[in-house]
Design a protein around this motif. Sequence first.
Motif, mmCIF file in Angstrom:
data_model
loop_
_atom_site.group_PDB
_atom_site.id
_atom_site.type_symbol
_atom_site.label_atom_id
_atom_site.label_comp_id
_atom_site.label_asym_id
_atom_site.label_seq_id
_atom_site.Cartn_x
_atom_site.Cartn_y
_atom_site.Cartn_z
ATOM 1 N N ALA A 4 0.733 -1.229 0.220
ATOM 2 C CA ALA A 4 -0.011 0.007 -0.064
ATOM 3 C C ALA A 4 1.114 1.108 0.219
ATOM 4 O O ALA A 4 0.797 2.670 0.761
ATOM 5 C CB ALA A 4 -1.268 0.776 0.850
ATOM 6 N N GLY A 5 1.947 1.149 -0.333
ATOM 7 C CA GLY A 5 2.632 2.329 -0.581
ATOM 8 C C GLY A 5 3.899 2.977 0.967
ATOM 9 O O GLY A 5 3.535 1.824 0.905
ATOM 10 N N GLU B 188 1.430 10.776 -8.501
ATOM 11 C CA GLU B 188 1.838 10.703 -9.664
ATOM 12 C C GLU B 188 3.185 10.085 -9.191
ATOM 13 O O GLU B 188 3.866 11.095 -8.880
ATOM 14 C CB GLU B 188 1.545 12.109 -10.367
ATOM 15 C CG GLU B 188 2.496 11.156 -12.448
ATOM 16 C CD GLU B 188 1.924 12.732 -13.310
ATOM 17 O OE1 GLU B 188 1.665 12.269 -13.642
ATOM 18 O OE2 GLU B 188 1.991 13.879 -13.104
ATOM 19 N N GLN B 189 3.422 9.391 -9.914
ATOM 20 C CA GLN B 189 5.208 9.634 -9.878
ATOM 21 C C GLN B 189 6.095 10.264 -10.124
ATOM 22 O O GLN B 189 5.828 10.560 -11.547
ATOM 23 C CB GLN B 189 5.375 7.257 -9.446
ATOM 24 C CG GLN B 189 7.167 7.526 -9.416
ATOM 25 C CD GLN B 189 6.938 6.031 -10.118
ATOM 26 O OE1 GLN B 189 6.722 5.541 -10.766
ATOM 27 N NE2 GLN B 189 8.315 5.416 -9.069
ATOM 28 N N VAL B 190 7.692 10.465 -9.598
ATOM 29 C CA VAL B 190 7.914 11.888 -10.034
ATOM 30 C C VAL B 190 8.956 10.552 -10.182
ATOM 31 O O VAL B 190 10.201 10.804 -11.416
ATOM 32 C CB VAL B 190 8.564 13.107 -8.585
ATOM 33 C CG1 VAL B 190 9.703 13.830 -9.889
ATOM 34 C CG2 VAL B 190 7.375 13.538 -8.619
ATOM 35 N N GLU B 191 9.725 10.589 -9.008
ATOM 36 C CA GLU B 191 10.887 9.446 -9.025
ATOM 37 C C GLU B 191 11.188 8.597 -7.863
ATOM 38 O O GLU B 191 10.758 8.978 -6.942
ATOM 39 C CB GLU B 191 12.208 9.965 -9.500
ATOM 40 C CG GLU B 191 12.627 11.291 -8.146
ATOM 41 C CD GLU B 191 14.009 10.973 -8.267
ATOM 42 O OE1 GLU B 191 14.659 10.690 -9.468
ATOM 43 O OE2 GLU B 191 14.646 12.884 -7.552
ATOM 44 N N ASP B 192 10.981 7.277 -8.865
ATOM 45 C CA ASP B 192 11.615 5.897 -7.348
ATOM 46 C C ASP B 192 10.199 6.310 -6.788
ATOM 47 O O ASP B 192 9.071 5.751 -6.908
ATOM 48 C CB ASP B 192 12.686 6.126 -6.555
ATOM 49 C CG ASP B 192 13.915 6.312 -7.564
ATOM 50 O OD1 ASP B 192 13.578 5.528 -7.945
ATOM 51 O OD2 ASP B 192 15.140 7.138 -6.877
ATOM 52 N N ASP B 193 10.377 5.977 -4.907
ATOM 53 C CA ASP B 193 9.241 6.829 -4.215
ATOM 54 C C ASP B 193 8.751 8.147 -3.942
ATOM 55 O O ASP B 193 8.337 8.298 -3.339
ATOM 56 C CB ASP B 193 9.361 6.572 -2.617
ATOM 57 C CG ASP B 193 9.897 4.335 -2.790
ATOM 58 O OD1 ASP B 193 9.059 3.783 -3.939
ATOM 59 O OD2 ASP B 193 10.394 4.041 -2.003
ATOM 60 N N LEU B 194 9.179 9.577 -4.635
ATOM 61 C CA LEU B 194 8.591 10.180 -4.422
ATOM 62 C C LEU B 194 7.649 10.731 -5.362
ATOM 63 O O LEU B 194 7.412 10.213 -6.391
ATOM 64 C CB LEU B 194 9.784 11.174 -4.947
ATOM 65 C CG LEU B 194 9.538 12.990 -4.651
ATOM 66 C CD1 LEU B 194 9.153 13.131 -3.641
ATOM 67 C CD2 LEU B 194 10.628 13.383 -5.863
#
Length: 297
Positions: free
Chosen positions: A24-25, A132-138
Amino acid sequence: MAGRLQKGMAWLLFFGFFCLSACAGTSPTKQGAAETDSDAAPLNEQQATSSPQLLLPEASGTVVFSGEGVEIDASHTDQGYVMIRCEQSKTRLKARIASGGQIYYYDLPVGAEYSVYPLQMGSGVYTVRVMEQVEDDLYAMLYGTDIEVQLVSETIPFLYPNQYVWYDADTQAVLEAQTLAGSMTDQKKITDKFYRFVVNHMRYDYEKAATVQSGYLPDADESLASGKGICFDYAALFAVMLRSKGIPTRMLIGNVTPENLYHSWNSVYLNGEWIWMDTTLDGTGHREKDYSTERIF
């Protein structure tokens, strides 16, 4: 020998359950163990005494929030769910649903179909965002809105399917529940029958536990057909069967001691209180006090 076997089994269980921790992130705020809460509204007379209607989510379009390619259908928040879809995205998306200091993250599939998310934190203001994913877990917010929710009862979110406990009228697990229950109307007897069915039908899949990927969601029909799975599968199958018979059932995720396993189990609303049940660890001597709840679906 028995001690070494038990220790090895506990290690395998922990490995599999640990893999699920990212499903679940970002970890939500802990809710604490709420297994014996009795503040939920009682079932109505139809649910308690007769064969209930199968409750299924519907995107009616009467209350819709939209922007940035996202649609949030909040037509039936009083029934304990919200529906979200995003038809196009080049990056990974998550739904972030928060209320009263608690936060849940869910993977959001891209496509024309709506995904269903529970409003399990009670009545109040919910902040619903698509990230919305920016990069990796960000992740950054793509679109969001606040929704005032007034549930018809505190148990209603646990009578509908959602992303974690999914089913519809054609789900084989639902049809199996109808067959097993037959003309039974006593909810405690139905619950006991379904419990024994899941315990006897399922066997633990150690290979799956060791290889399960982040983002895994249980499939009740696959579990029913194969007769095996991990704790997530046991708990989802049990919840699908009970909800389809109008018995409020929560799927919980958290930890169980003394093994300190990351685990999934259920609680069932019977006679005005939530009753702890664990089909995976049946017969192992665990008690409700051994469990601490992090997430409820």
